[in-house]
Design an enzyme around this catalytic site. Sequence first.
Site, PDB file in Angstrom:
ATOM      1  CD  GLU A 347      -2.872  -0.825   2.541  1.00  0.00           C
ATOM      2  OE1 GLU A 347      -3.014   0.284   3.100  1.00  0.00           O
ATOM      3  OE2 GLU A 347      -3.383  -1.874   2.978  1.00  0.00           O
ATOM      4  CD  GLU A 392      -9.402   4.966   3.169  1.00  0.00           C
ATOM      5  OE1 GLU A 392      -8.875   4.720   4.267  1.00  0.00           O
ATOM      6  OE2 GLU A 392      -8.995   4.507   2.095  1.00  0.00           O
TER       7      GLU A 392
END
Length: 449
Positions: A347, A392
């Site tokens: 990521e 998120e």
Amino acid sequence: MRDDFSIEFPESFLWGCATSSHQVEGENTNNNWWEWEHMPGKIWHSDKSGHACGWWKSMEDDISFMKKMNNNTHRLSIEWSRIEPEEGRFNEDAINRYKDMIHSLKSNGIEPMVTLHHFTNPLWLETKGAWINKESISYFKRYVSFVIERLGEDVHLWCTINEPAVYAVETYIMCNFPPGRLNLVSYFRSLFNLLDAHEVAYEIIKGNNPASQVGIVKNYQLFDPWDDGSLWDKLLCAGLDKYFNSIVLEPFRSGSLLFFLPWRSQKIKRLKESTDFLGLNYYTRWKVRFKIGSPKVMFDNIFNCTPGAQVSDFIRDGHPYGEIYPEGLYRVLKMVSTLGKPIYITENGLPDADDSRRPEFILTHLKQIHRALKEGIDVRGYYHWSLMDNFEWAEGWALRFGLVAFDHKTGERQLRASGKLYGDIAGRSSITKGMVEQYAPELLPGYFD
Ligand code: BGC
């Protein structure tokens, strides 16, 4: 073709994006996050994951974006609460749905990298204390055995646990993740149980197919002193690094913990042999400042950004998401290369709704990866976080990380300019002068030096 104005990545380099089940699938009604989202005050603006990006029903539609971006890999995760909605009851339809997703990726030339645990727990496990309960390891073992029996043949890149230290910190120190209970003992307990669970999963996957590559995913949060001359800043940095970063990495490096826990030493020793690669997540750095004085003064504003440094577009309660610091990725790669294992960047990304900073972010971070590669550091691939804007966690829909802009109210999606750039890079496995000129001309002076 090589020229002096290009940066070339290895032919075999993997280019992709990362997502996680709860953030994109929608209707994950059976996990601890669904319940948390429905409690007042837990998620910013009271957002809910809801239908999320609709992946449970139609993930295949978004493969077109991966293809547009010339991705040859994608990192996704399996939702335990779908596979085992009730303790001991395994859902064949759910595992078949994942099998279909994986086949769709593969038939489009996209190698799946699959994560087994990405923050969420089935509700039944949560009621038993989740990861502070030692039994969670044997429950995890049963779940992983089931998944591997069904998908072991199709998937060769596995991540066991996503960011164990983030899970433990956010759950038991920051209290942003369910059940959000401040408790230092639970921090250590859940972290160690997650590490043990990693080891158990490693054994199962390798036992099924020794050729599979299995890794753990670590978010390396870089901490630097606010003032290099301040002993307090340096001490606090060292402490944070130790209890957030080294606590996870040291067992894999040396087979020992940072402190003496004799009853754990055998288990920790085994960790050294239980990873084929490291999945590295890198986002930001914090400049750490500690002031001796009253608790209020000491702990106020510990986490800062260098004055004038670039930050992302997101600020919550006066705090930005963190300092954008590309060189940090190179520094972290050097540090983790001492593990002696291949590395995948699993990521890396930033919240940037209008996409004004993302092209530069991609170019500067990839340059640092290339710098590490030139020095012989074995980086095998890069997964941008994220393919598309998604749910998120505690920030709900406010953070926009996607290479694809996604409107969760209308379902509309659109490739951002940064997505086009990423596609150009992935397609050639290189960065050319033309790309820099087109997407971030301000970087040109010095970019190819
Ligand atoms: C997590 C993702 C998250 C991302 C951006 C990472 O720590 O693995 O799930 O969305 O950060 O905040």
